[in-house]
Design a protein around this motif. Structure first.
Motif, PDB file in Angstrom:
ATOM      1  N   ILE A  18     -45.182  -1.183  44.347  1.00 40.59           N
ATOM      2  CA  ILE A  18     -43.841  -1.557  44.646  1.00 40.59           C
ATOM      3  C   ILE A  18     -44.189  -3.143  44.356  1.00 40.59           C
ATOM      4  O   ILE A  18     -44.596  -3.720  45.716  1.00 40.59           O
ATOM      5  N   GLY A  20     -41.412  -6.916  45.272  1.00 40.98           N
ATOM      6  CA  GLY A  20     -40.251  -7.483  45.906  1.00 40.98           C
ATOM      7  C   GLY A  20     -41.112  -8.314  47.309  1.00 40.98           C
ATOM      8  O   GLY A  20     -42.536  -8.160  47.117  1.00 40.98           O
ATOM      9  N   LEU A  21     -40.112  -8.795  48.039  1.00 41.59           N
ATOM     10  CA  LEU A  21     -40.945  -9.486  48.983  1.00 41.59           C
ATOM     11  C   LEU A  21     -41.332  -9.126  50.295  1.00 41.59           C
ATOM     12  O   LEU A  21     -40.873  -7.080  50.355  1.00 41.59           O
ATOM     13  N   ALA A  23     -41.408  -8.786  53.200  1.00 38.81           N
ATOM     14  CA  ALA A  23     -40.034  -8.142  54.413  1.00 38.81           C
ATOM     15  C   ALA A  23     -39.640  -6.786  53.668  1.00 38.81           C
ATOM     16  O   ALA A  23     -39.495  -5.230  54.075  1.00 38.81           O
ATOM     17  N   VAL A  24     -39.285  -6.597  52.198  1.00 39.07           N
ATOM     18  CA  VAL A  24     -38.470  -5.281  50.959  1.00 39.07           C
ATOM     19  C   VAL A  24     -40.462  -4.467  51.333  1.00 39.07           C
ATOM     20  O   VAL A  24     -39.702  -2.701  51.836  1.00 39.07           O
ATOM     21  N   LYS A  25     -41.319  -4.752  50.874  1.00 38.41           N
ATOM     22  CA  LYS A  25     -42.424  -3.845  51.277  1.00 38.41           C
ATOM     23  C   LYS A  25     -42.235  -3.646  52.419  1.00 38.41           C
ATOM     24  O   LYS A  25     -42.515  -2.465  52.439  1.00 38.41           O
ATOM     25  N   HIS A  27     -40.789  -2.865  54.636  1.00 31.86           N
ATOM     26  CA  HIS A  27     -39.100  -1.772  55.164  1.00 31.86           C
ATOM     27  C   HIS A  27     -39.489  -0.251  54.730  1.00 31.86           C
ATOM     28  O   HIS A  27     -39.692   0.238  55.078  1.00 31.86           O
ATOM     29  N   LEU A  28     -39.406  -0.552  52.733  1.00 27.14           N
ATOM     30  CA  LEU A  28     -40.553   0.745  52.091  1.00 27.14           C
ATOM     31  C   LEU A  28     -41.291   1.214  52.986  1.00 27.14           C
ATOM     32  O   LEU A  28     -41.141   2.486  53.723  1.00 27.14           O
ATOM     33  N   LEU A  60     -31.392   6.040  48.126  1.00 33.15           N
ATOM     34  CA  LEU A  60     -32.071   4.379  47.991  1.00 33.15           C
ATOM     35  C   LEU A  60     -30.871   4.241  47.500  1.00 33.15           C
ATOM     36  O   LEU A  60     -30.563   4.997  46.058  1.00 33.15           O
ATOM     37  N   ASP A  63     -30.841  -1.120  43.471  1.00 31.11           N
ATOM     38  CA  ASP A  63     -31.850  -2.250  43.841  1.00 31.11           C
ATOM     39  C   ASP A  63     -33.064  -2.109  44.208  1.00 31.11           C
ATOM     40  O   ASP A  63     -34.074  -2.855  44.110  1.00 31.11           O
ATOM     41  N   MET A  64     -33.192  -1.017  45.111  1.00 25.59           N
ATOM     42  CA  MET A  64     -34.464  -0.590  46.103  1.00 25.59           C
ATOM     43  C   MET A  64     -34.884   0.248  45.595  1.00 25.59           C
ATOM     44  O   MET A  64     -36.366   0.645  45.268  1.00 25.59           O
ATOM     45  N   LYS A  67     -37.440  -1.624  42.861  1.00 24.76           N
ATOM     46  CA  LYS A  67     -38.440  -2.093  43.278  1.00 24.76           C
ATOM     47  C   LYS A  67     -40.049  -1.009  43.387  1.00 24.76           C
ATOM     48  O   LYS A  67     -41.077  -1.277  43.704  1.00 24.76           O
TER      49      LYS A  67
END
Length: 70
Positions: A18, A20-21, A23-25, A27-28, A60, A63-64, A67
């Motif tokens: 995975i 990304g930033l 915060a994105v990681k 959240h996922l 999803l 964009d997600m 990632k």
């Protein structure tokens, strides 16, 4: 290894990476998208996906889905 967006409908796959930033990681990860988890693509419309992960169906955006690598 490919982005989840390119997976076919009905394919059962394992999450390998995975990106990304942080915060994105995070959240996922809260949604169940963690390395090693099994995931199945239920449907795909215009790059947006509905997937089954850990017994839950989750939508999803494109964009997600780009990632998450399977």
């Amino acid at each position: 290894m490919m982005p989840l967006k390119l997976a076919g409908i009905g394919e059962e796959l394992t999450i390998i990476r995975i990106v990304g930033l942080p915060a994105v990681k995070a959240h996922l990860a809260d949604l169940g998208f963690v390395v090693g988890a099994n995931i199945t693509v239920i449907s795909s419309v215009d790059g947006n996906l509905i997937v089954n992960v850990k017994g839950s169906r989750i939508a999803l955006g494109e964009d997600m889905a780009m990632k998450i690598f399977v």
